[in-house]
Design a protein around this motif. Structure first.
Motif, PDB file in Angstrom:
ATOM      1  N   VAL A  17      46.849  33.045  29.150  1.00  0.00           N
ATOM      2  CA  VAL A  17      47.149  34.095  30.157  1.00  0.00           C
ATOM      3  C   VAL A  17      45.759  34.177  30.583  1.00  0.00           C
ATOM      4  O   VAL A  17      45.744  34.160  31.843  1.00  0.00           O
ATOM      5  N   PRO A  18      44.893  35.102  30.361  1.00  0.00           N
ATOM      6  CA  PRO A  18      43.416  35.663  30.050  1.00  0.00           C
ATOM      7  C   PRO A  18      42.891  34.117  31.112  1.00  0.00           C
ATOM      8  O   PRO A  18      41.944  34.892  31.722  1.00  0.00           O
ATOM      9  N   LEU A  19      43.013  33.492  30.307  1.00  0.00           N
ATOM     10  CA  LEU A  19      42.523  32.302  30.686  1.00  0.00           C
ATOM     11  C   LEU A  19      42.917  32.017  31.952  1.00  0.00           C
ATOM     12  O   LEU A  19      42.410  31.313  33.239  1.00  0.00           O
ATOM     13  N   GLY A  20      43.991  31.263  31.939  1.00  0.00           N
ATOM     14  CA  GLY A  20      44.858  30.982  33.731  1.00  0.00           C
ATOM     15  C   GLY A  20      44.883  32.800  34.241  1.00  0.00           C
ATOM     16  O   GLY A  20      45.127  31.930  36.140  1.00  0.00           O
ATOM     17  N   MET A  21      44.933  33.235  33.699  1.00  0.00           N
ATOM     18  CA  MET A  21      45.032  34.675  35.324  1.00  0.00           C
ATOM     19  C   MET A  21      43.937  35.371  35.119  1.00  0.00           C
ATOM     20  O   MET A  21      43.329  36.386  36.125  1.00  0.00           O
ATOM     21  N   ALA A  22      42.437  34.843  35.381  1.00  0.00           N
ATOM     22  CA  ALA A  22      40.872  35.905  35.231  1.00  0.00           C
ATOM     23  C   ALA A  22      41.289  36.122  36.542  1.00  0.00           C
ATOM     24  O   ALA A  22      40.013  36.833  36.639  1.00  0.00           O
ATOM     25  N   GLU A  23      41.347  34.567  37.267  1.00  0.00           N
ATOM     26  CA  GLU A  23      41.333  35.552  39.511  1.00  0.00           C
ATOM     27  C   GLU A  23      41.350  36.231  39.137  1.00  0.00           C
ATOM     28  O   GLU A  23      41.250  36.915  40.022  1.00  0.00           O
ATOM     29  N   ILE A  24      42.638  36.272  38.747  1.00  0.00           N
ATOM     30  CA  ILE A  24      44.116  37.234  39.518  1.00  0.00           C
ATOM     31  C   ILE A  24      43.320  39.061  38.519  1.00  0.00           C
ATOM     32  O   ILE A  24      43.637  39.877  39.728  1.00  0.00           O
ATOM     33  N   ALA A  25      43.417  38.735  37.393  1.00  0.00           N
ATOM     34  CA  ALA A  25      42.697  40.306  37.290  1.00  0.00           C
ATOM     35  C   ALA A  25      41.481  40.325  38.195  1.00  0.00           C
ATOM     36  O   ALA A  25      41.599  41.325  38.260  1.00  0.00           O
ATOM     37  N   ALA A  26      41.118  39.799  38.014  1.00  0.00           N
ATOM     38  CA  ALA A  26      39.458  40.264  38.144  1.00  0.00           C
ATOM     39  C   ALA A  26      39.362  40.446  39.482  1.00  0.00           C
ATOM     40  O   ALA A  26      38.566  41.214  40.411  1.00  0.00           O
ATOM     41  N   THR A  27      40.523  39.648  40.700  1.00  0.00           N
ATOM     42  CA  THR A  27      40.736  40.608  42.067  1.00  0.00           C
ATOM     43  C   THR A  27      41.208  41.517  42.540  1.00  0.00           C
ATOM     44  O   THR A  27      41.020  42.244  43.163  1.00  0.00           O
ATOM     45  N   LEU A  28      42.247  41.724  41.133  1.00  0.00           N
ATOM     46  CA  LEU A  28      42.793  43.245  41.306  1.00  0.00           C
ATOM     47  C   LEU A  28      42.009  44.620  41.405  1.00  0.00           C
ATOM     48  O   LEU A  28      42.093  44.895  41.900  1.00  0.00           O
ATOM     49  N   TYR A  29      41.669  43.740  39.836  1.00  0.00           N
ATOM     50  CA  TYR A  29      40.231  44.915  39.221  1.00  0.00           C
ATOM     51  C   TYR A  29      39.196  44.992  40.381  1.00  0.00           C
ATOM     52  O   TYR A  29      39.208  46.569  40.227  1.00  0.00           O
ATOM     53  N   ALA A  30      39.015  43.866  40.657  1.00  0.00           N
ATOM     54  CA  ALA A  30      37.759  44.686  41.699  1.00  0.00           C
ATOM     55  C   ALA A  30      37.672  45.008  43.215  1.00  0.00           C
ATOM     56  O   ALA A  30      36.775  45.481  43.397  1.00  0.00           O
ATOM     57  N   ARG A  31      39.033  44.482  43.432  1.00  0.00           N
ATOM     58  CA  ARG A  31      38.878  44.682  45.133  1.00  0.00           C
ATOM     59  C   ARG A  31      39.863  45.598  45.148  1.00  0.00           C
ATOM     60  O   ARG A  31      40.259  45.883  46.163  1.00  0.00           O
ATOM     61  N   HIS A  32      41.451  46.058  44.747  1.00  0.00           N
ATOM     62  CA  HIS A  32      42.348  46.578  44.989  1.00  0.00           C
ATOM     63  C   HIS A  32      42.970  47.381  43.755  1.00  0.00           C
ATOM     64  O   HIS A  32      43.054  48.506  44.518  1.00  0.00           O
ATOM     65  N   LEU A  33      42.711  47.741  42.659  1.00  0.00           N
ATOM     66  CA  LEU A  33      42.883  48.452  41.910  1.00  0.00           C
ATOM     67  C   LEU A  33      41.963  49.278  42.112  1.00  0.00           C
ATOM     68  O   LEU A  33      41.300  50.832  42.174  1.00  0.00           O
ATOM     69  N   LYS A  34      43.290  50.821  42.275  1.00  0.00           N
ATOM     70  CA  LYS A  34      42.669  52.664  42.290  1.00  0.00           C
ATOM     71  C   LYS A  34      42.849  52.670  40.517  1.00  0.00           C
ATOM     72  O   LYS A  34      43.634  53.351  40.568  1.00  0.00           O
ATOM     73  N   VAL A  35      41.461  52.759  39.713  1.00  0.00           N
ATOM     74  CA  VAL A  35      40.634  53.372  38.858  1.00  0.00           C
ATOM     75  C   VAL A  35      40.153  54.420  38.738  1.00  0.00           C
ATOM     76  O   VAL A  35      39.340  53.732  39.790  1.00  0.00           O
ATOM     77  N   ASP A  36      40.191  54.901  37.473  1.00  0.00           N
ATOM     78  CA  ASP A  36      38.743  55.877  37.506  1.00  0.00           C
ATOM     79  C   ASP A  36      38.996  55.489  35.693  1.00  0.00           C
ATOM     80  O   ASP A  36      38.806  56.732  35.553  1.00  0.00           O
ATOM     81  N   PRO A  37      37.540  54.661  35.346  1.00  0.00           N
ATOM     82  CA  PRO A  37      38.006  54.739  33.845  1.00  0.00           C
ATOM     83  C   PRO A  37      37.037  55.418  33.114  1.00  0.00           C
ATOM     84  O   PRO A  37      37.459  55.813  32.416  1.00  0.00           O
ATOM     85  N   ASP A  38      36.430  56.575  34.020  1.00  0.00           N
ATOM     86  CA  ASP A  38      35.989  57.724  33.786  1.00  0.00           C
ATOM     87  C   ASP A  38      36.558  58.701  33.005  1.00  0.00           C
ATOM     88  O   ASP A  38      36.799  59.494  32.731  1.00  0.00           O
ATOM     89  N   ASP A  39      37.869  58.226  33.967  1.00  0.00           N
ATOM     90  CA  ASP A  39      38.944  59.404  33.234  1.00  0.00           C
ATOM     91  C   ASP A  39      40.789  58.803  33.019  1.00  0.00           C
ATOM     92  O   ASP A  39      40.850  58.714  35.158  1.00  0.00           O
ATOM     93  N   PRO A  40      40.274  57.761  32.928  1.00  0.00           N
ATOM     94  CA  PRO A  40      41.583  56.837  32.523  1.00  0.00           C
ATOM     95  C   PRO A  40      43.017  58.056  33.032  1.00  0.00           C
ATOM     96  O   PRO A  40      43.881  57.039  32.697  1.00  0.00           O
ATOM     97  N   LEU A  41      42.841  58.860  32.228  1.00  0.00           N
ATOM     98  CA  LEU A  41      44.318  60.252  32.668  1.00  0.00           C
ATOM     99  C   LEU A  41      44.908  60.456  34.089  1.00  0.00           C
ATOM    100  O   LEU A  41      45.643  60.934  33.981  1.00  0.00           O
TER     101      LEU A  41
END
Lengths: 654, 654
Positions: free
Chosen positions: A29-53
């Motif tokens: 999974v991590p090797l096969g979905m690396a591009e998917i995951a990176a694209t999601l986190y870097a371009r689309h995901l709305k999170v603030d790692p400084d406040d995970p909650l």
């Protein structure tokens, strides 16, 4: 815009290095979905790692949980402080945040425990329902986030996966996106071994927005995620991927899933992808790109906090999010108890439970009832309207005949936060959702599972629908509190305890058959004690009758008849074993007494020996039930006042 | 050709009369599916009501089992002698063949127990697999029958329904037909409340033959059934029906499902359909038409018997059908036991189980292994080839990640007869198929459920995959025998007992972690006793260590260490509680002894108090597991030789 490819490779190599370091893991999974995951986190995901909650964050579910290193690498690179390099180095070790499968730890960005296939996507449906319900309550200025789920072939083969597709489409959960790792490989090898259907067609049939892309093409992924976000339907992005992408020996192979990695694999992948960095080393420019990408979330979080500060419902929002009961709870509790005590008429406990649920529709409006096509016989909708595709303000979800999904949705809603899920169906169907209920217990989620039709009291629908072993099977489950209340008062008390519980699920096993109201005194919530003596607890006794549920009524009648014969029996109502087991030994001894004991429950004996000594007796079921009226069955199986009296007298030497 | 419509009305009125007589029941299905059922039985079904057990009969499954009166009326009219008018009059009464839901009674034409939604169609997939496998073995001259399932909306909402659709399509089970009662009503009301997808599209996506017809149009139904029979794919006939057809007040309404009927409903339906006959009275001409229609089956049965009489494999066919073990069984048994005893190397019991399964591939060729995408880690395919859409001779079915279906298929195969199903997956997934396993126990079917990865021995895949309460949950289930063998010998013994069992299912909980070979003596199958003293059973003891599975090895090591300290501990291996509970009290006392006891099992204590007295101890789990290596976890949770020794010494006052 930063270049996503090196960011994806950073995931790939952190996963490789961590798995090699741990000596095992699932690289597919991590090797096969690396591009998917990176694209999601870097371009689309709305999170603030400084406040995970942050309550309005997007939720991410790794439904293919065996690929946990994908998530840990992402969380590390995104800047979640709990997932430092040391955490990656301790992958799969005792107490590590980076466990073999993701274990819920929201402080670390791990939204939910996953691993048993299908659970994750079904939880994701619950999260999306929670979001929609909360948005209806608080408006999109406070609640406007998406749920993204990484999905493997296994999740979509599981029946609960179809249940998830079906209900998400029906409810138009437009903020839900599945990222399918369509790699054509399962544990047995090529997926063609066991599946040949058109999977996207199933989504289309259920009114999903469906896209197919090359799962390693970052531009295509980026566009597909944008389109998914813009489409009002739930979205499937079918990402054609190569499992274990990057390791020449394993790419696209069955062994790509989890075959042990070697240092040679590491060298070969480093050579193939031109990655000259040592293990666990991410070059500063790539780290900088990750930081820059994730900074957007902090900005969005800040403006959200401004909106919350000025919002008229801010206080209510905060309370719902906190899970703390409202100020009126003490009043509610008192009112429920006295209302319950007001009824001396025999009444099914599922009806009394419906009364409580009605009251909480106003007093505890964050309750959200889920029911699997049993509205009429379970009575928990009366004061609620339906949550539908057009009206998100309802607090009752018609889940259809999809119990396993419903159980997992319950977990997803509880893990999402802001709402209190109440899961309602027949106890016989608890077996269908047991795996999801186990997840609630394992995660320590505050969820309530209300089951009606608790026993042979079901009557002539027969043994398929008559639980006999199901109570025992859940009493065996760690961290699950099982209540079988005797009447209206204990039912209300059990609800109170369940609503106050924050660290795990509760189960109510309730009757279809009428329950005698054996208790009217509500000065104290005695159910909190797990078991107690009905009436005068200090009275002398030469026998103790211990019972649960509707059998407490039989015990009380037997007590009266025995009294006429000169025998003093104490009746112990034992609605919750787990709570009784937590009491001081002194209290336990007092309640159980030294006299001979008879336990009475319309279920198997299994487990009861905990409360019985050699020579004590058990009156219950020693096999499955049968098809006849409840009255006939209770009598047939010896769950009758006369049989209790007979056995009591034989135990007393008569 | 007889006129089907009056034959259908006879079903309708027998159902109405029986439900009115019983005071309750579900009229929706029998009234809504009367034409479908009559067309099937009178025109297409191959059965001989004079010999309900004819092995080459078509199988009928009423998956929407609440509509049981449809089946009973059919069986009555078709001439099944166990279903006379008296049987219909006793509908839903204790011990009646006409129970609330169909309860398996093949002598009466009731092929399988149904009622919990989804189970029936999943069992039907198993039946169709059994037919195909047996046809490959014995040829179509002996085995050439179809499986027909009546299906409700609920069955198709359940996830296991999708699993059934998916695998049946994949395996090209062309002799399987689903007759869908597409009435747009579930218990909650209109199906639109909880489903809006294109259901037939799901079937098409899985390569089914799909037809849509008016479910009350006999000509259309007849043609559709003929087309289904002629098509090489599995078939869905989507029958648009009106629920409770015939009762003006309830037709097409939510109440049509099961609202209590009144004498006025009866009068109204009689008037509406021009049925002037009294309750339970079927006019002679209609009875004659039914007899004539069913007579074809007797003729086909007779010619089949001729073919069997002259068939070279007749003896083999009869033995497989009988369920009796082959003549070589004693040899097989001895060989298995001595082979198992030959290995002193620690070995995972799932591996030893694979060895047995290999041997049975030739010695007991009627075994059919089903596995849910875990071929490699469970080791039960080695000597078998796959049963596929193109090769039906294989004895290993890749079921995909569809455990619930697999459990129900196991029931369907066992109920079909002729084969011995072996269901293989991880114990953690037993929760997914638990409801189907309960059906096997309830029906008393000879099925074997083999589970690997029995405990925290799973290691770093973590608590989602580590059973702790699952053993207890199945020990609580009536009629399920749960084995947790200590090593290779007990594993072989457990298989032997399971294969010999004819009246219920068995479960093997097997280890991924290596098991010490604590027993090499195979003079007697000691597992039959459920528990026994390892070594000299008459030796003096001042302590008894009771253990199961791999923990027996720990107990033996502890015994040795304690001996060095001067303490005499007996070790009791207890692979099967149910069998031990069946032993004479004298034997039980002898085995358990009077000395203080310590029970040791890597699972929760729940249930163990049956074998312990106040003051005895338990070493096991008191909650869920964790993610770390098996060795670390066993130590972490106190399941270690040193901890056993420590507790033993404290119990002995040291």
């Amino acid at each position: 815009m930063p270049d996503i490819q090196p960011m994806a490779h950073a995931i790939r190599f952190l996963a490789l290095d961590s798995i090699l370091n741990a000596g095992e893991g699932h690289q597919g999974v991590p090797l096969g979905m690396a591009e998917i995951a990176a694209t999601l986190y870097a371009r689309h995901l709305k999170v603030d790692p400084d406040d995970p909650l942050w309550p309005d964050r997007d939720r991410v579910v790794l439904s293919n949980g065996h690929g946990s290193m994908l998530l840990y690498a992402l969380l590390h690179l995104s800047g979640y402080s709990h997932v430092g390099i040391d955490a990656l180095r301790s992958f799969r070790q005792l107490r590590a945040v980076c466990a073999g499968h993701p274990e819920i730890e929201q402080d670390a960005g791990i939204e939910i425990t996953t691993g048993l296939l299908g659970q994750g996507i079904a939880c994701a449906v619950g999260m999306a329902v929670a979001e929609a319900r909360l948005a209806a309550e608080f408006g999109t200025e406070l609640v406007d986030h998406r749920t993204w789920a990484f999905v493997g072939d296994g999740c979509l083969q599981e029946g609960m996966g179809q249940e998830a597709i079906s209900l998400a489409g029906h409810l138009h959960l437009g903020k839900l996106t599945f990222l399918w790792d369509d790699n054509h490989i399962t544990d047995d090898g090529d997926t063609a071994l066991s599946i040949s259907e058109d999977v996207p067609a199933r989504f289309r049939a259920a009114n999903w927005h469906v896209q197919k892309v090359d799962g390693h093409d970052i531009t295509a992924l980026d566009e597909a995620m944008a389109a998914a976000t813009n489409d009002p339907r739930p979205s499937l992005i079918a990402c054609r991927t190569v499992i274990a992408r990057g390791i020449p020996r394993l790419e696209g192979q069955r062994g790509g899933h989890s075959a042990p990695l070697t240092p040679e694999d590491s060298a070969a992948m480093r050579a193939a992808l031109g990655w000259g960095h040592p293990a666990f080393d991410v070059p500063a420019p790539i780290r900088a790109d990750w930081s820059a990408a994730m900074a957007q979330g902090a900005a969005r979080h800040a403006s959200w906090q401004d909106r919350l500060a000025n919002h008229p419902k801010a206080e209510r929002f905060r309370r719902w999010q906190s899970g703390i009961l409202p100020g009126i709870w003490a009043t509610t509790e008192a009112r429920l108890a006295s209302h319950a005590a007001g009824s001396t008429t025999p009444r099914a406990t599922i009806q009394s439970s419906g009364d409580v649920c009605d009251a909480l529709a106003t007093d505890l409006p964050e309750t959200l009832v889920l029911c699997a096509d049993l509205e009429a016989p379970t009575n928990h909708k009366r004061s609620r309207t339906a949550f539908t595709s057009r009206d998100r303000s309802g607090s009752y979800v018609h889940c259809g005949v999809r119990e396993h999904l419903m159980g997992a949705m319950t977990c997803g809603i509880a893990a999402h936060g802001g709402l209190r899920p109440i899961n309602v169906t027949y106890l016989a169907f608890a077996d269908y959702e047991r795996a999801a209920m186990r997840m609630a217990a394992l995660m320590g989620l505050p969820a309530l599972f209300v089951f009606s039709h608790d026993s042979i009291g079901v009557g002539s629908n027969g043994p398929t629908h008559q639980p006999v072993e199901i109570l025992a099977s859940f009493r065996a489950m760690p961290n699950m509190r099982v209540f079988r209340p005797s009447g209206a008062v204990e039912t209300a008390e059990a609800w109170q305890i369940a609503m106050e519980r924050r660290d795990g699920p509760s189960l109510l096993a309730l009757s279809k058959q009428p329950a005698a109201q054996v208790r009217l005194n509500v000065a104290e919530n005695l159910t909190r004690r797990g078991a107690y003596v009905l009436g005068d607890r200090n009275a002398a006794r030469d026998l103790t009758l211990i019972a649960t549920g509707t059998e407490v009524g039989l015990a009380v009648e037997a007590q009266q008849r025995l009294a006429q014969m000169g025998h003093h029996a104490a009746v112990v109502s034992m609605p919750c074993w787990e709570l009784f087991a937590e009491q001081e030994e002194r209290y336990q001894r007092q309640v159980l007494g030294k006299a001979p004991r008879i336990a009475i429950e319309a279920a198997v004996r299994f487990g009861w020996d905990r409360w019985l000594r050699p020579g004590d007796r058990f009156i219950g079921m020693d096999g499955f039930g049968a098809s006849a009226s409840a009255e006939v069955l209770y009598d047939h199986f010896g769950l009758s006042v006369s049989n209790i009296v007979k056995i009591a007298r034989s135990l007393l030497g008569h």
